[in-house]
Design a protein around this motif. Sequence first.
Motif, PDB file in Angstrom:
ATOM      1  N   ASP A   1      31.007   1.915  -6.587  1.00  0.00           N
ATOM      2  CA  ASP A   1      29.574   1.664  -6.412  1.00  0.00           C
ATOM      3  C   ASP A   1      29.122   2.077  -5.013  1.00  0.00           C
TER       4      ASP A   1
ATOM      5  N   VAL B   1      28.769   5.868  -4.880  1.00  0.00           N
ATOM      6  CA  VAL B   1      27.535   6.355  -5.500  1.00  0.00           C
ATOM      7  C   VAL B   1      26.338   6.068  -4.607  1.00  0.00           C
ATOM      8  N   ASP B   2      26.271   4.867  -4.023  1.00  0.00           N
ATOM      9  CA  ASP B   2      25.158   4.520  -3.138  1.00  0.00           C
ATOM     10  C   ASP B   2      25.107   5.455  -1.923  1.00  0.00           C
TER      11      ASP B   2
ATOM     12  N   LYS C   1      23.865   8.938  -2.862  1.00  0.00           N
ATOM     13  CA  LYS C   1      22.412   9.005  -3.021  1.00  0.00           C
ATOM     14  C   LYS C   1      21.733   9.177  -1.665  1.00  0.00           C
TER      15      LYS C   1
ATOM     16  N   LEU D   1      26.321  10.624 -12.603  1.00  0.00           N
ATOM     17  CA  LEU D   1      26.287  11.215 -11.268  1.00  0.00           C
ATOM     18  C   LEU D   1      25.333  12.407 -11.196  1.00  0.00           C
TER      19      LEU D   1
ATOM     20  N   ASP E   1      21.542  10.979 -13.816  1.00  0.00           N
ATOM     21  CA  ASP E   1      20.791   9.794 -13.404  1.00  0.00           C
ATOM     22  C   ASP E   1      20.748   9.626 -11.878  1.00  0.00           C
ATOM     23  N   ASP E   2      21.918   9.611 -11.267  1.00  0.00           N
ATOM     24  CA  ASP E   2      21.983   9.414  -9.816  1.00  0.00           C
ATOM     25  C   ASP E   2      21.573  10.677  -9.061  1.00  0.00           C
TER      26      ASP E   2
ATOM     27  N   VAL F   1      23.236  13.148  -7.648  1.00  0.00           N
ATOM     28  CA  VAL F   1      23.917  13.432  -6.378  1.00  0.00           C
ATOM     29  C   VAL F   1      24.670  14.765  -6.438  1.00  0.00           C
TER      30      VAL F   1
END
Length: 427
Positions: A173, A176-177, A180, A242, A245-246, A248
């Motif tokens: 997590d 991923v944060d 972003k 990834l 949605d995200d 990145v």
Amino acid sequence: MRFARVAAICLSFCITFAISGCSLGGNPDSNTDDGKVKLVFWAHQEDAFVEAYHKQIEAYQNEHPNVEIKFQTFPYEIYNQKLKASFSARTPPDIAEMFGTWVPEYSRNGALAELPNGEALSKEYYPAPVGGYMLDGKLYGLPMEYNIENGGMLIHPQMLKEKGIESLPSTWDELVDDAKKLTVRDGKGMKVKGFDFVSTDNITFTFLSLILQQKGHFWGENDHVDFQTPEAVKAMTALKALVADDKVADLTTFGGQLDTSDYFFQGNSAMTYRGPWTIAAGLDNYQVKDFDYVPVPSFTSEKPFFAAESGWGTVVAQKSKVKAEALDFIQFMAQKDRLKAWNLGTFTVPAKKEVAVDPEFVKENPYMKTSLAILQYGQWIGPIADRDYFFKQVNDHFQLIVMGKESVEDGLKTMERAINDSQDNHK
């Protein structure tokens, strides 16, 4: 794969591989005329590898003046086909450098010499790199390297600092944060990717590794893959997220001439999931110094388990006229200090445990620290019959899933069916 940027040539055995039941005659250049044992050794052309092999050959010939080794190299893009043709024509080299994924087809057909005391020897290596050289508990070659593509990532520390990220991500997590925050867009699209994993090899390896990190599996019965598991669905869903949605990473550079590591060293990604072999490319080709190679956190609370292919190693032809000497030479190269020198010279990860745990190794090559710390968690990728086809199926359906043209579940079912049909066709 270390040489993925070169045209992939691990083709299925479309050339008739007439080994079963035949009697290989051996290479005509191998003989014992004039009182000397003459060995023929083939390898692919890569400057660091060739130089390292020359040093091994010179050392061996100095200790064995009755042996002469004829070393021949071939461009990577034709080398696999050259090997297939030589074994089919019953004129193989005595010693051949092979990539681990190629070896099972030869060993299953009786083309390779078994190493004496193979079961004990195999335990000196990590399971992932030695896996491709094993068949029914017997050893048919020795890996020179651990071909690892996962577990570590390239990062630009300054980019993290500029975004206020003071420590490396310790969970998925957090990864991923951070990705972003690190992603930069302009009017033309994504200028800097936060976390780039979209390469031919890494999509597949990451998918399989995320399954393993959930304590899942991806092989079923009869050498068939099993992607109809909750772990496989969760892994593919996370990879889709990834990109879709995200946001990145994206698909814009996928399949191009440059590797994801090239884009990283050009400043177009902040974090890039890639094998440690890319470090040498950055140091040599780009002269970049503002980067580091750090661990990628596990997808779960489990250890960072990962799937890996068996990398480059050496094998001996079963019908070589000088088999005993050929086997002696590949075991000579596998001695700790000689293999350590080979790994350092080629910037490859050690496949042999005693080399990897030698504190002098990481002292001489500090960039390897991240990879060396996780070697114990690697698992052999398994009995893939056609490497290119397997990876293409995963890559193609990943793209369709990301673009919304397939659901995760339907994409996994389709790729599983196609791969298993290929597995059956190669039996």
